[in-house]
Design a protein around this motif. Sequence first.
Motif, PDB file in Angstrom:
ATOM      1  N   GLY A   7       4.698   2.611  -8.226  1.00 28.11           N
ATOM      2  CA  GLY A   7       5.522   3.555  -8.267  1.00 28.11           C
ATOM      3  C   GLY A   7       5.943   4.080  -7.550  1.00 28.11           C
ATOM      4  O   GLY A   7       5.724   3.849  -6.078  1.00 28.11           O
ATOM      5  N   VAL A   8       7.417   4.160  -7.067  1.00 27.74           N
ATOM      6  CA  VAL A   8       8.309   3.802  -5.902  1.00 27.74           C
ATOM      7  C   VAL A   8       9.174   5.248  -5.706  1.00 27.74           C
ATOM      8  O   VAL A   8       9.514   5.592  -7.040  1.00 27.74           O
ATOM      9  CB  VAL A   8       9.208   2.785  -6.283  1.00 27.74           C
ATOM     10  CG1 VAL A   8      10.382   2.735  -4.859  1.00 27.74           C
ATOM     11  CG2 VAL A   8       8.542   1.686  -5.813  1.00 27.74           C
ATOM     12  N   GLU A   9       9.113   6.243  -5.493  1.00 29.07           N
ATOM     13  CA  GLU A   9       9.733   7.251  -5.336  1.00 29.07           C
ATOM     14  C   GLU A   9      10.605   6.904  -3.840  1.00 29.07           C
ATOM     15  O   GLU A   9      11.720   6.753  -3.190  1.00 29.07           O
ATOM     16  CB  GLU A   9       9.322   8.340  -3.732  1.00 29.07           C
ATOM     17  CG  GLU A   9       9.514   9.629  -4.081  1.00 29.07           C
ATOM     18  CD  GLU A   9       8.809  10.368  -3.010  1.00 29.07           C
ATOM     19  OE1 GLU A   9       8.791  11.860  -3.510  1.00 29.07           O
ATOM     20  OE2 GLU A   9       8.733  10.269  -1.417  1.00 29.07           O
TER      21      GLU A   9
ATOM     22  N   VAL B 243       4.285   5.110  -3.726  1.00 27.09           N
ATOM     23  CA  VAL B 243       3.403   6.150  -3.921  1.00 27.09           C
ATOM     24  C   VAL B 243       2.296   6.516  -4.243  1.00 27.09           C
ATOM     25  O   VAL B 243       1.354   6.813  -4.436  1.00 27.09           O
ATOM     26  CB  VAL B 243       4.106   7.046  -4.519  1.00 27.09           C
ATOM     27  CG1 VAL B 243       5.164   8.515  -3.700  1.00 27.09           C
ATOM     28  CG2 VAL B 243       4.922   7.477  -5.878  1.00 27.09           C
ATOM     29  N   ARG B 244       1.933   4.645  -5.561  1.00 28.65           N
ATOM     30  CA  ARG B 244       0.888   4.816  -5.690  1.00 28.65           C
ATOM     31  C   ARG B 244       0.952   2.836  -6.140  1.00 28.65           C
ATOM     32  O   ARG B 244       2.038   2.486  -5.945  1.00 28.65           O
ATOM     33  CB  ARG B 244       0.886   5.640  -7.463  1.00 28.65           C
ATOM     34  CG  ARG B 244       0.222   5.197  -8.738  1.00 28.65           C
ATOM     35  CD  ARG B 244       0.063   5.859  -9.391  1.00 28.65           C
ATOM     36  NE  ARG B 244       1.037   5.412 -10.270  1.00 28.65           N
ATOM     37  CZ  ARG B 244       2.602   5.902 -10.464  1.00 28.65           C
ATOM     38  NH1 ARG B 244       2.839   7.196 -10.104  1.00 28.65           N
ATOM     39  NH2 ARG B 244       3.249   5.506 -11.415  1.00 28.65           N
ATOM     40  N   VAL B 245       0.094   2.879  -6.304  1.00 27.63           N
ATOM     41  CA  VAL B 245       0.180   1.231  -6.505  1.00 27.63           C
ATOM     42  C   VAL B 245      -0.964   0.462  -7.501  1.00 27.63           C
ATOM     43  O   VAL B 245      -2.164   1.521  -7.091  1.00 27.63           O
ATOM     44  CB  VAL B 245      -0.715  -0.122  -5.357  1.00 27.63           C
ATOM     45  CG1 VAL B 245      -0.811  -1.006  -5.485  1.00 27.63           C
ATOM     46  CG2 VAL B 245      -0.029   0.782  -4.071  1.00 27.63           C
ATOM     47  N   GLU B 246      -0.860  -0.079  -8.145  1.00 29.44           N
ATOM     48  CA  GLU B 246      -1.614  -0.755  -9.568  1.00 29.44           C
ATOM     49  C   GLU B 246      -1.747  -1.609  -9.267  1.00 29.44           C
ATOM     50  O   GLU B 246      -0.898  -2.824  -8.466  1.00 29.44           O
ATOM     51  CB  GLU B 246      -0.702  -0.017 -10.649  1.00 29.44           C
ATOM     52  CG  GLU B 246      -1.016   1.854 -11.196  1.00 29.44           C
ATOM     53  CD  GLU B 246      -0.389   2.299 -12.127  1.00 29.44           C
ATOM     54  OE1 GLU B 246      -0.195   1.395 -12.730  1.00 29.44           O
ATOM     55  OE2 GLU B 246      -0.040   3.037 -12.236  1.00 29.44           O
ATOM     56  N   ASP B 247      -2.715  -2.617 -11.059  1.00 22.54           N
ATOM     57  CA  ASP B 247      -2.204  -4.037 -10.598  1.00 22.54           C
ATOM     58  C   ASP B 247      -0.830  -4.178 -10.772  1.00 22.54           C
ATOM     59  O   ASP B 247      -0.858  -5.963  -9.865  1.00 22.54           O
ATOM     60  CB  ASP B 247      -3.446  -4.235 -11.940  1.00 22.54           C
ATOM     61  CG  ASP B 247      -4.914  -4.180 -11.142  1.00 22.54           C
ATOM     62  OD1 ASP B 247      -5.136  -3.896 -10.632  1.00 22.54           O
ATOM     63  OD2 ASP B 247      -5.297  -3.807 -12.381  1.00 22.54           O
ATOM     64  N   LYS B 248      -0.170  -4.330 -11.316  1.00 24.87           N
ATOM     65  CA  LYS B 248       1.491  -5.695 -11.856  1.00 24.87           C
ATOM     66  C   LYS B 248       2.330  -3.904 -11.515  1.00 24.87           C
ATOM     67  O   LYS B 248       3.237  -4.873 -11.251  1.00 24.87           O
ATOM     68  CB  LYS B 248       0.796  -5.685 -13.207  1.00 24.87           C
ATOM     69  CG  LYS B 248      -0.006  -7.091 -13.595  1.00 24.87           C
ATOM     70  CD  LYS B 248       0.142  -7.163 -14.863  1.00 24.87           C
ATOM     71  CE  LYS B 248      -1.185  -7.782 -15.246  1.00 24.87           C
ATOM     72  NZ  LYS B 248      -0.756  -9.479 -15.952  1.00 24.87           N
TER      73      LYS B 248
ATOM     74  N   LYS C 141       0.725  -1.662  -0.256  1.00 24.53           N
ATOM     75  CA  LYS C 141       0.090   0.116   0.316  1.00 24.53           C
ATOM     76  C   LYS C 141       0.486   1.872  -0.020  1.00 24.53           C
ATOM     77  O   LYS C 141       2.385   1.239   0.188  1.00 24.53           O
ATOM     78  CB  LYS C 141      -1.375  -0.283   1.249  1.00 24.53           C
ATOM     79  CG  LYS C 141      -0.327  -0.238   2.392  1.00 24.53           C
ATOM     80  CD  LYS C 141      -1.421  -0.580   3.511  1.00 24.53           C
ATOM     81  CE  LYS C 141      -0.622  -0.037   4.814  1.00 24.53           C
ATOM     82  NZ  LYS C 141      -0.003  -0.732   5.304  1.00 24.53           N
ATOM     83  N   ARG C 142       0.162   2.450  -0.226  1.00 23.94           N
ATOM     84  CA  ARG C 142       0.825   3.680  -0.481  1.00 23.94           C
ATOM     85  C   ARG C 142       1.892   3.756   1.273  1.00 23.94           C
ATOM     86  O   ARG C 142       1.420   4.249   2.255  1.00 23.94           O
ATOM     87  CB  ARG C 142       0.452   4.542  -0.926  1.00 23.94           C
ATOM     88  CG  ARG C 142       1.021   6.076  -1.103  1.00 23.94           C
ATOM     89  CD  ARG C 142      -0.433   7.339  -2.074  1.00 23.94           C
ATOM     90  NE  ARG C 142      -1.176   7.101  -0.793  1.00 23.94           N
ATOM     91  CZ  ARG C 142      -1.835   7.604  -0.925  1.00 23.94           C
ATOM     92  NH1 ARG C 142      -3.230   7.754  -2.034  1.00 23.94           N
ATOM     93  NH2 ARG C 142      -3.190   7.749   0.313  1.00 23.94           N
ATOM     94  N   GLY C 143       3.144   4.366   0.764  1.00 22.12           N
ATOM     95  CA  GLY C 143       4.099   4.650   2.111  1.00 22.12           C
ATOM     96  C   GLY C 143       5.010   3.425   2.838  1.00 22.12           C
ATOM     97  O   GLY C 143       5.659   4.264   3.647  1.00 22.12           O
ATOM     98  N   ASP C 144       4.676   2.031   2.349  1.00 21.70           N
ATOM     99  CA  ASP C 144       4.912   0.774   2.838  1.00 21.70           C
ATOM    100  C   ASP C 144       6.659   1.320   2.554  1.00 21.70           C
ATOM    101  O   ASP C 144       6.918   2.133   0.994  1.00 21.70           O
ATOM    102  CB  ASP C 144       4.624   0.104   1.783  1.00 21.70           C
ATOM    103  CG  ASP C 144       4.140  -0.112   2.400  1.00 21.70           C
ATOM    104  OD1 ASP C 144       3.132   0.256   3.552  1.00 21.70           O
ATOM    105  OD2 ASP C 144       2.910  -2.082   2.089  1.00 21.70           O
TER     106      ASP C 144
END
Length: 99
Positions: free
Chosen positions: A71-73, A63-68, A47-50
């Motif tokens: 987004g990683v900062e 920062v963003r979770v999609e199906d596959k 989830k976002r924030g991990d």
Amino acid sequence: MNPAAGPQDFLIQIAPILLLVVLFYFLMIRPQQKRMKEHAALLSSLKRGDNVVLSSGILGKIVRVEDKEVGVEIATGVTVKVVKGMITEVRTRGEPAND
């Protein structure tokens, strides 16, 4: 083969092979299946924030979770898209999203 050989002689010959197959299953296949299930559960719970570690060793924050993909900062203002399977570890869990 000896025509007088009985079925127990055949079982004695095949027993070591069967033992090796069973040993191989419990020492190699079963632990690998367990690791795969644990990794799949880890990926489904992202989830976002991990804060995560990628297979390349890069640390980042989701920062963003999609199906596959996720987004990683990796630095302030630098976000990369990463395939979920390349995440090897979750260091710290983020707060639940309030969307």
